[in-house]
Design a protein around this motif. Sequence first.
Motif, PDB file in Angstrom:
ATOM      1  N   ASN A 148      -6.366  -3.597  -3.567  1.00 52.82           N
ATOM      2  CA  ASN A 148      -6.760  -2.488  -4.449  1.00 52.82           C
ATOM      3  C   ASN A 148      -5.629  -2.050  -5.377  1.00 52.82           C
ATOM      4  O   ASN A 148      -5.534  -0.877  -5.745  1.00 52.82           O
ATOM      5  N   ILE A 149      -4.779  -2.983  -5.738  1.00 54.02           N
ATOM      6  CA  ILE A 149      -3.800  -2.746  -6.795  1.00 54.02           C
ATOM      7  C   ILE A 149      -4.504  -2.986  -8.124  1.00 54.02           C
ATOM      8  O   ILE A 149      -5.226  -3.974  -8.272  1.00 54.02           O
ATOM      9  N   ALA A 160       0.831  -1.203   0.000  1.00 56.91           N
ATOM     10  CA  ALA A 160       0.000   0.000   0.000  1.00 56.91           C
ATOM     11  C   ALA A 160       0.868   1.257   0.000  1.00 56.91           C
ATOM     12  O   ALA A 160       0.535   2.257  -0.654  1.00 56.91           O
ATOM     13  N   ASN A 161       1.994   1.208   0.696  1.00 55.84           N
ATOM     14  CA  ASN A 161       2.890   2.365   0.741  1.00 55.84           C
ATOM     15  C   ASN A 161       3.524   2.643  -0.611  1.00 55.84           C
ATOM     16  O   ASN A 161       3.815   3.794  -0.943  1.00 55.84           O
ATOM     17  N   ARG A 162       3.739   1.606  -1.415  1.00 48.50           N
ATOM     18  CA  ARG A 162       4.426   1.768  -2.702  1.00 48.50           C
ATOM     19  C   ARG A 162       3.457   2.041  -3.844  1.00 48.50           C
ATOM     20  O   ARG A 162       3.848   2.554  -4.875  1.00 48.50           O
ATOM     21  N   ARG A 163       2.219   1.628  -3.727  1.00 50.23           N
ATOM     22  CA  ARG A 163       1.138   1.942  -4.679  1.00 50.23           C
ATOM     23  C   ARG A 163       1.494   1.608  -6.123  1.00 50.23           C
ATOM     24  O   ARG A 163       1.435   2.456  -7.016  1.00 50.23           O
ATOM     25  N   ASP A 203       0.993   0.002  -9.945  1.00 52.37           N
ATOM     26  CA  ASP A 203      -0.133  -0.253 -10.852  1.00 52.37           C
ATOM     27  C   ASP A 203      -0.267  -1.739 -11.145  1.00 52.37           C
ATOM     28  O   ASP A 203      -1.378  -2.237 -11.357  1.00 52.37           O
TER      29      ASP A 203
END
Length: 265
Positions: free
Chosen positions: A75-76, A28-31, A33
């Motif tokens: 949620n990626i 989540a920290n790296r987000r 795609d």
Amino acid sequence: MPVCAYVEMMDGLQPHGAAWDQVAQALANRRPDILVMNEMPFGQWLARKENFAMVDARQSVEIHEAGIAALAALNIPAVITSRPTLLAERLVNEAIVIENGQIRPLHTKTYLPQEPGWSEVSWFSRGDGHFNIQNICGLGVGVLLCTELMFNEHARQYGRRGADLIAVPRATGSARESWITAGKMASIASGSYVVSSNRIGQSGDGPMFGGGGFAIAPGGDLVGQTQTGSAIMLIDIDPQVSARQRQEYPCYVDELHDAVGLEVP
């Protein structure tokens, strides 16, 4: 341009609990795609055992069902991995992408080893040999599951069909250099980015997995590897770079059936 994450995930990964929460938070920290996970990432590695056992097969299917739900909850936009699927009293190893909570099958693993620790012929039926380009996050993406990376003709055909990215979920031992070499050759032959993730750690009574997720840029340069303390890495996937590389040597060289003036029997 899309950002792709590649990882080394501990053997026996569970889709819940403190260890999973740490993985989920780090991602989540790296987000990213796109997340390329390792091959059949959850639970025990089935092929550590020489002989097929239905009870173990069903347990692996069940934990991967829970694992896919956990991956979807990250949620990626796109997660590429594989799962065991029961088919006619056997398993297949099916590459999938999870997009917006939905699962899309990509292809089933065709090249299966049979040796101590990797008795895959005992557990899995072979795939149909179809290696098709998929549109994922606006990129042309091909998938090679582990041993399939060693068969360079498929990487080349992915490149000729416009692959920007070849994703390689793996479950391999400690011989990192041979896998990196195979990844470099796949990138050289295709003109694509090659991104791979792997298990790490001792699989109970089975093999020692070597970690070493890696990213290779079009043309064959190694640009990153996972390691202790850096289990999640990122790479930007620039489709313009891969498109240019596909026009370079050796990617532009005609196949035999494309060459003018040659007769193919």
